[in-house]
Design a protein around this motif. Structure first.
Motif, mmCIF file in Angstrom:
data_model
loop_
_atom_site.group_PDB
_atom_site.id
_atom_site.type_symbol
_atom_site.label_atom_id
_atom_site.label_comp_id
_atom_site.label_asym_id
_atom_site.label_seq_id
_atom_site.Cartn_x
_atom_site.Cartn_y
_atom_site.Cartn_z
ATOM 1 N N VAL A 110 -4.871 3.046 -6.946
ATOM 2 C CA VAL A 110 -6.108 3.128 -6.451
ATOM 3 C C VAL A 110 -7.116 2.083 -6.992
ATOM 4 N N ASP A 111 -6.964 2.026 -8.574
ATOM 5 C CA ASP A 111 -7.810 1.366 -9.553
ATOM 6 C C ASP A 111 -7.478 -0.266 -9.314
ATOM 7 N N GLY A 112 -6.213 -0.457 -8.937
ATOM 8 C CA GLY A 112 -5.803 -1.837 -8.789
ATOM 9 C C GLY A 112 -6.156 -2.206 -7.452
ATOM 10 N N GLY A 113 -6.769 -1.807 -6.461
ATOM 11 C CA GLY A 113 -7.573 -2.165 -5.272
ATOM 12 C C GLY A 113 -6.401 -1.759 -4.027
ATOM 13 N N ARG A 114 -5.464 -1.103 -4.385
ATOM 14 C CA ARG A 114 -4.426 -1.097 -3.267
ATOM 15 C C ARG A 114 -5.109 0.149 -2.263
ATOM 16 N N ARG A 115 -4.575 0.053 -0.997
ATOM 17 C CA ARG A 115 -4.933 1.390 -0.102
ATOM 18 C C ARG A 115 -3.867 2.440 -0.485
ATOM 19 N N VAL A 116 -4.422 3.522 -0.827
ATOM 20 C CA VAL A 116 -3.455 4.434 -1.219
ATOM 21 C C VAL A 116 -4.187 5.735 -0.308
ATOM 22 N N GLY A 117 -3.103 6.348 0.289
ATOM 23 C CA GLY A 117 -3.635 7.599 1.112
ATOM 24 C C GLY A 117 -2.390 8.982 0.657
ATOM 25 N N LEU A 118 -3.118 9.839 0.973
ATOM 26 C CA LEU A 118 -2.329 11.028 0.570
ATOM 27 C C LEU A 118 -2.222 11.842 1.927
ATOM 28 N N LEU A 119 -0.916 12.343 2.050
ATOM 29 C CA LEU A 119 -0.606 13.211 3.300
ATOM 30 C C LEU A 119 -0.293 14.396 2.762
ATOM 31 N N ALA A 120 -1.205 15.537 3.167
ATOM 32 C CA ALA A 120 -1.278 16.821 2.648
ATOM 33 C C ALA A 120 -1.866 17.910 3.443
ATOM 34 N N PHE A 121 -1.755 19.101 2.930
ATOM 35 C CA PHE A 121 -2.836 20.114 3.385
ATOM 36 C C PHE A 121 -3.797 20.035 2.554
ATOM 37 N N ASP B 92 0.921 -1.166 0.021
ATOM 38 C CA ASP B 92 0.010 0.046 0.178
ATOM 39 C C ASP B 92 0.729 1.198 0.180
ATOM 40 N N VAL B 93 0.126 2.383 -0.440
ATOM 41 C CA VAL B 93 1.073 3.575 -0.587
ATOM 42 C C VAL B 93 0.471 4.891 0.271
ATOM 43 N N LEU B 94 1.291 5.183 0.909
ATOM 44 C CA LEU B 94 1.020 6.854 1.341
ATOM 45 C C LEU B 94 2.128 7.759 0.970
ATOM 46 N N LEU B 95 1.530 8.826 0.243
ATOM 47 C CA LEU B 95 2.220 9.642 -0.637
ATOM 48 C C LEU B 95 2.142 11.221 -0.017
ATOM 49 N N ALA B 96 3.197 11.767 0.524
ATOM 50 C CA ALA B 96 3.106 13.043 1.212
ATOM 51 C C ALA B 96 3.476 13.907 -0.052
ATOM 52 N N SER B 97 2.320 14.598 -0.815
ATOM 53 C CA SER B 97 2.712 15.644 -1.655
ATOM 54 C C SER B 97 1.201 16.345 -1.940
ATOM 55 N N HIS B 98 1.333 17.356 -2.746
ATOM 56 C CA HIS B 98 0.210 17.978 -3.086
ATOM 57 C C HIS B 98 0.060 18.118 -4.727
ATOM 58 N N ASP B 99 0.936 17.491 -5.272
ATOM 59 C CA ASP B 99 1.640 17.431 -6.644
ATOM 60 C C ASP B 99 0.491 16.715 -7.601
ATOM 61 N N GLY B 100 -0.214 17.313 -8.520
ATOM 62 C CA GLY B 100 -1.165 16.594 -9.641
ATOM 63 C C GLY B 100 -0.353 15.597 -10.511
ATOM 64 N N ASP B 101 0.956 15.928 -10.352
ATOM 65 C CA ASP B 101 1.890 15.375 -11.433
ATOM 66 C C ASP B 101 1.854 13.693 -11.176
ATOM 67 N N PHE B 102 1.317 13.504 -9.894
ATOM 68 C CA PHE B 102 1.392 11.789 -9.608
ATOM 69 C C PHE B 102 -0.042 11.364 -9.628
ATOM 70 N N ALA B 103 -0.954 11.807 -10.354
ATOM 71 C CA ALA B 103 -2.273 11.735 -10.387
ATOM 72 C C ALA B 103 -2.318 10.312 -11.078
ATOM 73 N N PRO B 104 -1.682 10.095 -12.327
ATOM 74 C CA PRO B 104 -2.035 9.081 -13.163
ATOM 75 C C PRO B 104 -1.281 7.693 -12.494
ATOM 76 N N GLU B 105 -0.242 7.744 -11.653
ATOM 77 C CA GLU B 105 0.375 6.622 -11.075
ATOM 78 C C GLU B 105 -0.546 6.483 -9.646
ATOM 79 N N LEU C 260 -9.378 11.955 -7.123
ATOM 80 C CA LEU C 260 -9.462 10.498 -6.962
ATOM 81 C C LEU C 260 -9.876 10.000 -5.655
ATOM 82 N N THR C 261 -10.464 10.893 -4.531
ATOM 83 C CA THR C 261 -10.991 10.331 -3.353
ATOM 84 C C THR C 261 -12.189 9.734 -3.652
ATOM 85 N N ALA C 262 -13.042 9.851 -4.834
ATOM 86 C CA ALA C 262 -14.381 9.307 -5.073
ATOM 87 C C ALA C 262 -13.906 7.849 -5.425
#
Length: 187
Positions: free
Chosen positions: A127-138, A109-122, A149-151
């Motif tokens: 997320v679509d592969g069924g992983r738990r993915v979290g974003l740590l950000a303001f 699973d992945v926790l990504l600390a960033s606000h950057d939309g450049d990572f949205a495709p990855e 992608l929260t939806a």
């Protein structure tokens, strides 16, 4: 995806620092205004109750490293990833994108600390592969491409309120969910 897998914590240090400095503080953060990275690591371990592989990406294109910071990161359990490249390359973004692609081919699973939309495709692929993915950000500074992608299952965690990564209260202007509103903060 897995109950006893790994959480990969990927920190876009430049992005977090720039957002904190320019968007929230209006200047370079003082040491007491910076995130406590050991708390971020602890939050990552507690979130999904599994071991964490913590990677902290740094731009080292100028040929130097902030050695005291790198040593502190190492001491608390992060693996510093100092990258260098050409001036026109977003070396940290490229490194994180490559790492997210590599994680897509393994368990975890992945926790990504960033606000950057450049990572949205990855992030979308994970997320679509069924992983738990979290974003740590303001939350208020998260790119719309990531927030969208929260939806689809992306979890978001606020660095100040959820992660409790700061020793000081930040001067943020943000929408406050009523259940989080503390009038004493304003009196």
């Amino acid at each position: 995806m897995t109950e006893t897998g790994t959480t990969y914590l990927l920190v876009d240090g430049e992005n977090i620092d720039a957002t904190l400095g320019s968007s929230i503080l209006g200047g370079r953060p003082t040491p007491e205004q910076r995130p406590r990275w050991e708390r971020v690591l602890s939050f990552a371990q507690q979130t999904w109750q599994q071991p964490v592989k913590a990677l902290f990406f740094l731009n080292a294109s100028n040929g130097t490293l902030p050695m005291s910071f790198v040593q502190a990161l190492t001491a608390i359990g992060f693996v510093p990833i100092p990258l260098s490249g050409e001036t026109y390359e977003k070396v940290v973004d490229i490194g994180i994108k490559r790492t997210l692609d590599a994680i897509a081919g393994r368990e975890g699973d992945v926790l990504l600390a960033s606000h950057d939309g450049d990572f949205a495709p990855e992030v979308a692929t994970l997320v679509d592969g069924g992983r738990r993915v979290g974003l740590l950000a303001f939350r208020e500074f998260t790119s719309q491409s990531l927030a969208g992608l929260t939806a689809r299952g992306l979890q978001t965690f606020d660095l100040e309120t959820d992660v409790a990564a700061f020793n000081v209260q930040l001067p943020r202007l943000r929408i406050i969910p009523l259940e989080e509103f503390d009038p004493l903060r304003y009196l």
